[in-house]
Design an enzyme around this catalytic site. Structure first.
Site, short mmCIF file in Angstrom:
data_model
loop_
_atom_site.label_atom_id
_atom_site.label_comp_id
_atom_site.label_asym_id
_atom_site.label_seq_id
_atom_site.Cartn_x
_atom_site.Cartn_y
_atom_site.Cartn_z
N LYS A 85 0.84 -1.21 0.00
CA LYS A 85 0.00 0.00 0.00
C LYS A 85 0.86 1.25 0.00
CE LYS A 85 -3.91 -1.98 2.51
NZ LYS A 85 -4.47 -2.26 3.83
N GLN A 142 -5.37 -1.49 9.77
CA GLN A 142 -5.20 -2.82 9.18
C GLN A 142 -5.82 -3.90 10.07
OE1 GLN A 142 -3.84 -3.46 6.11
NE2 GLN A 142 -4.39 -5.57 6.39
N ASP A 192 -11.69 2.44 3.92
CA ASP A 192 -12.03 1.02 3.83
C ASP A 192 -13.53 0.80 3.65
OD1 ASP A 192 -10.18 -1.02 3.68
OD2 ASP A 192 -9.73 -1.04 5.81
#
Length: 284
Positions: free
Chosen positions: A53, A97, A120
């Protein structure tokens, strides 16, 4: 003859376009899209994903921060860090995460993120926007799959789409995105009876069950479009999908490989949503 959906090539194409858009945003508004990824503990798979990422974000011209925290951090401390980034105007996307250590309640952590920065797409407010047909931030894997359908000219209207897996990350949001495109959707899972009979009626089959080579040829209708979201390791440590690729390639019209299919698109959509959030901040 099966057409292999090349997620890697599509991701590179979109990220290249994104780099140009980022440059334009910077020159016209003085804004650089900012993304922070918060990583708790040292899960090896998460470490790799976070590094990818970061690399992609920097290549596209983003401001990219990675916060690495000890597995022993308490929930309140983590929420305090998130709140600091909620207030930081140079950050447009916040991603924590998953999975988190067992002593931290992931629902409370997701709730702590400003919905406008929830790249997200997991915050209940963004889930509500999606299910009411007004998507703002959408979970990145389903968003990436929709880009694949668009790129390859796969028409969804009136088609029967079957999803295996009902997670909040893939299955449920995928169902709503397909409904928005006028597909007829069946959402199945590990408890569904006579699963191969259900899936073999699918024009579009999306597999996100997390079991290596779970879907074999008898699950698949001749000419179906098959999207494999699975990321598993076989006994030799090789990366494999949820779909038995060689078998299913004999029947499918379109098929995603693992690796090189859905995975690269997930990171790409994360960057796209961070850019969109930065763009919205420019017009406020």
């Amino acid at each position: 003859m099966v057409t292999v959906i090349d997620g890697k090539a599509l991701a590179q194409k979109i990220q290249s376009q994104l780099a140009e858009k980022v440059q334009k945003l910077k020159s016209e508004h003085g804004i650089v899209p900012g993304l922070v990824v918060i990583l708790v503990g040292d899960n090896p798979a998460s470490q790799v994903y976070v590094r990818n990422k970061e690399r992609s974000a920097l290549a596209a011209g983003f401001k990219s921060e990675t916060v690495r925290l000890s597995e022993s951090i308490c929930q309140e401390e983590l929420i305090t860090i998130i709140q600091q980034y909620n207030l930081d105007q140079s950050i447009h996307g916040i991603l924590v995460q998953l999975p988190l250590p067992s002593h931290i309640n992931d629902k409370k952590i997701i709730l702590a993120i400003d919905p406008k920065k929830d790249v997200d797409g997991f915050h209940p407010m963004n889930t509500g926007h999606l299910w009411s047909g007004r998507p703002l931030m959408v979970p990145c894997t389903p968003a990436g799959i929709m880009e694949m359908f668009s790129e390859y000219g796969i028409d969804l209207e009136g088609k029967h789409a079957v999803i295996i897996g009902r997670s909040n990350i893939v299955g449920k949001p995928m169902a709503q995105l397909l409904l928005d495109k006028n597909a007829t959707v069946t959402l199945t899972h590990s408890r569904t009876r006579h699963l191969p009979q259900v899936t073999s009626q699918a024009d579009i089959l999306i597999v996100a069950i997390g079991q290596g080579h779970f879907v074999t040829a008898d699950f698949v209708k001749e000419g179906a479009v098959v999207i494999d979201v699975g990321m598993n390791r076989d006994d030799n440590g090789k990366l494999i999908g949820d779909v038995e690729y060689e078998q299913v390639a004999e029947k499918a019209s379109y098929l995603t490989p693992v690796p090189g299919g859905v995975g690269p698109m997930t990171i790409t959509m994360l960057l796209e949503q961070t850019y969109q959030a930065a763009l919205r901040s420019a017009s406020q």
